[in-house]
Design a protein around this motif. Structure first.
Motif, PDB file in Angstrom:
ATOM      1  N   GLU A  35       1.253  -0.978   0.133  1.00 35.33           N
ATOM      2  CA  GLU A  35      -0.011   0.010   0.167  1.00 35.33           C
ATOM      3  C   GLU A  35       0.719   1.101   0.062  1.00 35.33           C
ATOM      4  O   GLU A  35       2.316   1.110   0.294  1.00 35.33           O
ATOM      5  N   PRO A  36       0.595   2.507  -0.593  1.00 29.71           N
ATOM      6  CA  PRO A  36       1.385   3.629  -0.688  1.00 29.71           C
ATOM      7  C   PRO A  36       1.713   3.747   1.430  1.00 29.71           C
ATOM      8  O   PRO A  36       1.227   4.252   1.653  1.00 29.71           O
ATOM      9  N   GLY A  37       3.532   3.406   1.049  1.00 29.48           N
ATOM     10  CA  GLY A  37       4.525   3.358   1.973  1.00 29.48           C
ATOM     11  C   GLY A  37       4.695   3.105   2.903  1.00 29.48           C
ATOM     12  O   GLY A  37       5.670   2.719   3.622  1.00 29.48           O
ATOM     13  N   VAL A  38       4.274   1.683   1.870  1.00 28.06           N
ATOM     14  CA  VAL A  38       4.124   0.087   3.113  1.00 28.06           C
ATOM     15  C   VAL A  38       4.923  -1.145   1.746  1.00 28.06           C
ATOM     16  O   VAL A  38       4.383  -1.135   0.794  1.00 28.06           O
ATOM     17  N   LEU A  39       6.666  -0.898   1.923  1.00 30.65           N
ATOM     18  CA  LEU A  39       7.641  -2.012   1.165  1.00 30.65           C
ATOM     19  C   LEU A  39       7.630  -3.467   1.714  1.00 30.65           C
ATOM     20  O   LEU A  39       7.804  -3.556   2.482  1.00 30.65           O
ATOM     21  N   MET A 111       3.655  11.520  10.784  1.00 28.71           N
ATOM     22  CA  MET A 111       4.392  10.521   9.880  1.00 28.71           C
ATOM     23  C   MET A 111       3.517  10.407   8.956  1.00 28.71           C
ATOM     24  O   MET A 111       3.054   8.759   9.142  1.00 28.71           O
ATOM     25  N   PRO A 112       2.946  11.375   8.025  1.00 28.70           N
ATOM     26  CA  PRO A 112       2.236  10.029   7.322  1.00 28.70           C
ATOM     27  C   PRO A 112       2.671   8.844   6.203  1.00 28.70           C
ATOM     28  O   PRO A 112       3.886   9.297   5.070  1.00 28.70           O
ATOM     29  N   LEU A 113       2.305   8.138   6.036  1.00 26.65           N
ATOM     30  CA  LEU A 113       3.043   7.020   5.068  1.00 26.65           C
ATOM     31  C   LEU A 113       2.470   7.074   3.373  1.00 26.65           C
ATOM     32  O   LEU A 113       1.489   7.810   3.991  1.00 26.65           O
ATOM     33  N   GLY A 114       3.600   6.876   2.146  1.00 29.34           N
ATOM     34  CA  GLY A 114       3.771   7.551   2.050  1.00 29.34           C
ATOM     35  C   GLY A 114       4.698   6.970   0.979  1.00 29.34           C
ATOM     36  O   GLY A 114       5.865   6.545   1.384  1.00 29.34           O
ATOM     37  N   GLY A 115       4.947   7.933  -0.687  1.00 32.15           N
ATOM     38  CA  GLY A 115       6.925   8.388  -1.240  1.00 32.15           C
ATOM     39  C   GLY A 115       6.781   7.085  -1.756  1.00 32.15           C
ATOM     40  O   GLY A 115       8.072   7.150  -2.321  1.00 32.15           O
ATOM     41  N   SER A 156      -0.820   8.397  -2.104  1.00 31.85           N
ATOM     42  CA  SER A 156      -1.709   7.712  -3.153  1.00 31.85           C
ATOM     43  C   SER A 156      -0.612   6.699  -4.382  1.00 31.85           C
ATOM     44  O   SER A 156       0.331   7.479  -4.361  1.00 31.85           O
ATOM     45  N   HIS A 157      -1.139   6.263  -5.710  1.00 30.11           N
ATOM     46  CA  HIS A 157      -0.801   5.364  -6.256  1.00 30.11           C
ATOM     47  C   HIS A 157      -1.466   5.851  -7.746  1.00 30.11           C
ATOM     48  O   HIS A 157      -1.180   4.758  -8.342  1.00 30.11           O
ATOM     49  N   LYS A 158      -2.096   7.161  -7.579  1.00 27.49           N
ATOM     50  CA  LYS A 158      -3.067   7.521  -8.813  1.00 27.49           C
ATOM     51  C   LYS A 158      -2.147   8.382 -10.004  1.00 27.49           C
ATOM     52  O   LYS A 158      -2.731   8.302 -10.993  1.00 27.49           O
ATOM     53  N   LEU A 159      -0.818   7.849 -10.347  1.00 23.67           N
ATOM     54  CA  LEU A 159      -0.288   9.289 -11.327  1.00 23.67           C
ATOM     55  C   LEU A 159      -0.351   8.279 -12.273  1.00 23.67           C
ATOM     56  O   LEU A 159       0.392   7.286 -12.110  1.00 23.67           O
TER      57      LEU A 159
ATOM     58  N   GLY B 255      -0.401   0.508  -7.082  1.00 24.08           N
ATOM     59  CA  GLY B 255      -1.891  -0.562  -6.265  1.00 24.08           C
ATOM     60  C   GLY B 255      -1.679  -1.569  -6.585  1.00 24.08           C
ATOM     61  O   GLY B 255      -1.852  -2.089  -7.869  1.00 24.08           O
ATOM     62  N   GLN B 256      -2.348  -2.231  -5.683  1.00 22.54           N
ATOM     63  CA  GLN B 256      -2.782  -3.845  -5.752  1.00 22.54           C
ATOM     64  C   GLN B 256      -3.613  -4.062  -7.232  1.00 22.54           C
ATOM     65  O   GLN B 256      -3.155  -5.542  -7.785  1.00 22.54           O
TER      66      GLN B 256
END
Ligand code: HEM
Ligand code: HEM
Ligand code: SF4
Ligand code: SF4
Ligand code: SF4
Ligand code: SF4
Lengths: 361, 424
Positions: A35-39, A111-115, A156-159, B255-256
């Motif tokens: 998810e955004p920010g979690v690998l 400390m928002p998750l993302g990037g 987010s991953h919308k780009l 996104g997944q």
């Protein structure tokens, strides 16, 4: 003094590694962004490593750094890391710890998750008015204002693909921002103002003259209040406002409230993915300095990001998009104005002119 | 403690979802740190004036080192005495920036007691940048730092602190040991790092693969980028899983829920057209692959770089000052760099730097020198034969500067011989 320790270099990298990194060094099989920010990284040993990414402000206090240390102590056996783009990464191997870590970060509020992935990650930037002597703009404040506005793209991953933004506060470009999807650059627009009465005392005239890349500086004799001083003159027509002279000679400041501001550049990339690495190209020659929140700069960057988001193909970087549709379309779709300043007139300028009848109406 | 300076403009930067450096510094100012209060005060003044308020550096430093400290003074010290001196120390970061908190606290503690308490994690070169020390504190800070095993990074016309990507520590694509290389180069060049003696700055940056996460191709004089010579490894089972929509495209970067169309998203976007997909089997004509990483990025569970790994070395990248920006140019298409066996690299670096040191003008980066004297001259200096991999295309102008020894008989001719055959 005898026992003075020198030239020891940095601590060795593996003194800073948790066991999971030591044990899986070179054994990683693949990664997946959950998810955004979690690998998630999976190793051939079967180990699963979860990385949680949050933004750092680059400029921070020891207290703030201590906050990160405390989180690392509580969840990550006392280890964490920073990325090249000023992000902070906490790593855990246990899924239940991951949830607790995420919750703890959410509770902090800043400390928002993302990037990760197809979004906007942290802005690499330089010092600005916080430390350097030649900046045309501030750095940290502009970054804060731009990231507040683009925040929806951080988590987010919308780009269509990742968008890398960088900022440098003068033409020296300490951060080497010239290969970014969007580069924010501080620019001066007035030649140095010369303090003839002090120049010879403060500066070495020959090195000052030699510092100018366009040979705009000449030695001269100047009269101030009836007294003649050895000094220099600047041929304003040749000055490109780079500030090199000021770096050599503090009696030639460039900074000016009306002269200084921001230029925006687009379409650079450093990765070799698909197309070759490329420079960023000029999109907007000048936007006035508007502290504290630089609203015009923020608005135009959003305009560019939104036009790209709406029109680019998936996986296409900003520069690949602009080249596919053509720069004439880029200016049309982003609504940016094209001016004389967009046409190169420095060295090798002709290589950027259009030598073909192919273009779009 | 009461707020020392009103900062209405900076207060605007406390709003919004992105973490605020103002809030952070303010807290430390309120806890009694004068430098923090005065930094905010001076920054507020800069926001009002739209001009910075730092004076040009001056030479400050620690004994025996020519760099690592950048001098800085306030030009309004009577208003902001806490930042009258605001020198920075560049502290060499551990390669790829992992920290054991216990060790990081050594620096934080020293900096809290002896400095402003503000720092950059990290500066663009890679160093930890401790922002804001008084001159008299520099030597004590250095002493405490080195006693704990930390050292300064580079500045001025010296080797700048090398940096690298996360590499094999946590990335499956690393083709070289980025940390080990970075650390070895840093140690090897301690003298050059700390005592500026070159025409200008010199940077090494190391990325494990052509994604180049540290942007080495754009900003290092010597860019070392991991690559491979054999075949991309294919896991057919995982390919089927991508085709069947079980795995997310691009390692989840979209996104997944975003799945992969192998034909459209991978094969059709391959820049060399060297991939084929018949609905069951993915094939790669590896001889034609230019290792751009696109397909691997798209299918991290199915594709991996090959195993005959090494690095491509590119030289001469730099930001625009003075001669315009340059990207690194390929000099060594492939160099084996097994862990600990860096002799070839050190030899190469030595030759390249010697040539630059000998021929470079003051403040001329190696990339500019190569432009001035020609890529061929540089190749000769580092004893590398010309190869089409050095160029994007061959020259299109006919102005070849032949040397006398390249032409039979040389340049010396007798005009009388000529006139014997040709009337005046
Ligand atoms: C399609 C192109 C790219 C892909 C697929 C990609 C992929 C990745 C991945 C998977 C990571 C995580 C590595 C890890 O921590 O396990 C990463 C890290 C990173 N990437 Fe990239 N990358 C790309 C291009 C770039 C570019 C162009 C830049 C810079 C302009 C960049 C900057 C970074 C940085 C700064 C990190 C953190 C690395 C570190 O911590 O040292 N990446 N990238
Ligand atoms: C004539 C050219 C240049 C001059 C005069 C110059 C000057 C400076 C100065 C004065 C600083 C100190 C900033 C401060 O902390 O107050 C600095 C920092 C720095 N410079 Fe440059 N610079 C030049 C070009 C470059 C270039 C081309 C690069 C990179 C490719 C670069 C990379 C850096 C980096 C990484 C820092 C560290 C500060 C940070 O992280 O923001 N510089 N430079
Ligand atoms: S980009 Fe220019 S103003 Fe900014 S830190 Fe570097 S030299 Fe200073
Ligand atoms: S600003 Fe640059 S171009 Fe202008 S006089 Fe100074 S050194 Fe020369
Ligand atoms: S450059 Fe390559 S090896 Fe290094 S972190 Fe980025 S993707 Fe991984
Ligand atoms: S790495 Fe690039 S060139 Fe090679 S097969 Fe994959 S997409 Fe094609």
């Amino acid at each position: 003094m005898q026992d003075r320790i020198t030239d020891i270099g940095p601590p060795k990298y593996d003194e800073m590694w948790p066991d999971v990194i030591k044990d899986n060094y070179g054994k990683w099989l693949y990664h997946d962004i959950l998810e955004p920010g979690v690998l998630l990284h999976v190793s051939e040993t079967g180990t699963k490593l979860y990385t949680v990414r949050i933004p750092g402000t680059r400029l921070m206090t020891t207290d703030q750094a201590e906050e990160y240390c405390k989180i690392a102590d509580e969840f990550c056996d006392g280890y964490f890391r920073f990325t090249t783009r000023n992000n902070i990464e906490f790593m855990v191997t246990d899924e239940s710890k991951l949830e607790a870590l995420k919750k703890a970060l959410a509770d902090k509020g800043n400390m928002p998750l993302g990037g990760t992935g197809a979004g906007v990650t942290n802005i690499v930037h330089t010092q600005g008015w916080v430390h350097c002597h030649t900046p045309a703009i501030d750095a940290s404040g502009v970054v804060k204002a731009v990231m507040d506005d683009l925040f929806e793209y951080w988590g987010s991953h919308k780009l269509p693909a990742q968008v890398r933004i960088s900022l440098a506060c003068c033409l020296n470009m300490c951060g080497a921002v010239h290969c970014s999807d969007i580069a924010i650059l501080g620019v001066h627009r007035k030649p140095p103002v010369i303090e003839h009465s002090h120049l010879d005392k403060m500066c070495e005239i020959p090195t000052t003259i030699a510092a100018c890349p366009t040979a705009a500086i000449k030695p001269s004799k100047e009269e101030v209040d009836g007294e003649v001083y050895k000094s220099v003159t600047v041929n304003a027509d040749r000055c490109m406002f780079c500030g090199n002279c000021y770096t050599m000679c503090p009696a030639m400041p460039l900074a000016d409230a009306d002269g200084d501001g921001i230029a925006l550049w687009v379409g650079g990339k450093v990765s070799n993915t698909r197309s070759m690495p490329k420079f960023s190209k000029l999109a907007v020659p000048f936007i006035p300095n508007e502290p504290p929140r630089w609203p015009t700069t923020v608005k135009i960057i959003r305009q560019i990001v939104e036009a790209y988001a709406a029109d680019a193909n998936r996986y296409e970087r900003v520069g690949e998009w602009a080249e596919r549709i053509g720069w004439e379309r880029f200016f049309e779709k982003t609504g940016l104005e094209f001016s004389h300043h967009h046409i190169d007139d420095y060295r090798f300028a002709a290589t950027t002119w259009r030598n073909s009848t192919q273009f779009k109406w | 403690m009461a707020i020392k300076h009103q900062t209405p403009m900076l207060d605007e930067l406390e709003k919004g979802p992105w973490p605020s450096f103002v809030t952070d510094i303010k807290k430390m100012a309120e806890a009694g740190k004068e430098a923090c209060a005065d930094l905010l005060g001076q920054l507020e003044l800069s926001y009002k004036d739209k001009e910075g308020h730092w004076k040009h550096g001056g030479i400050v430093g620690v004994l025996g080192y020519g760099g690592g400290v950048i001098g800085r003074y306030s030009d309004v010290p009577e208003l902001f005495p806490g930042v009258e001196h605001f020198h920075t120390l560049r502290v060499n970061q551990p390669a790829s920036k992992f920290y054991k908190t216990e060790r990081l606290r050594e620096i934080l503690d020293i900096w809290n007691r002896r400095g402003s308490g503000m720092l950059n994690l990290h500066g663009s070169t890679g160093d930890m940048v401790l922002l804001g020390a008084f001159t008299e504190e520099l030597e004590p800070i250095f002493g405490e730092m080195t006693s704990k095993g930390w050292d300064l990074g580079g500045s001025g016309s010296a080797l700048r602190t090398p940096s690298c990507c996360v590499g094999k520590a946590r990335c499956e694509w690393a083709c070289i040991d980025t940390q080990d290389l970075c650390y070895t180069i840093t140690q090897e060049f301690q003298d050059e790092l700390h005592r500026p003696a070159w025409p200008y700055k010199f940077k090494f940056k190391i990325s494990g693969c052509p994604n180049d996460c540290v942007a080495s191709i754009a900003r290092s004089d010597c860019s070392i980028i991991g690559t491979w010579r054999d075949d991309i490894r294919i896991n057919a089972e995982a390919v089927a899983a991508y085709a069947g929509g079980e795995l997310a495209a691009n390692g989840g970067a979209h996104g997944q829920e975003t799945k992969l169309d192998i034909q459209a998203d991978v094969v059709d976007l391959c820049p060399t057209g060297c991939m084929a997909w018949d609905g069951k089997t993915l094939t790669i004509n590896n001889a034609e692959c230019t290792r751009c990483m696109h397909c691997i990025n798209m299918m991290p569970q199915a594709l991996r770089p090959g195993t005959d790994t090494g690095a491509t070395i590119l030289v001469g990248a730099k930001a625009p000052i003075l001669e315009g920006a340059q990207l690194g140019s390929v000099i060594v298409p492939f160099m084996k760099l097994e862990e600990g066996q860096y002799g070839d690299l050190m030899d190469f670096a030595e030759k390249a730097i010697d040539w630059w040191d000998e021929n470079g003008k003051n403040r001329e980066r190696i990339g500019e020198l190569i432009q001035r004297l020609g890529l061929s001259e540089f190749l000769k200096a580092v004893e590398i034969d010309p190869d089409p991999r050095h160029i994007r295309e061959p020259r299109s102008n006919p102005y070849i500067f032949y040397k006398e020894d390249e032409v039979p008989g040389g340049f010396q001719r007798d005009i009388a011989d000529y006139r014997e055959k040709h009337a005046r």
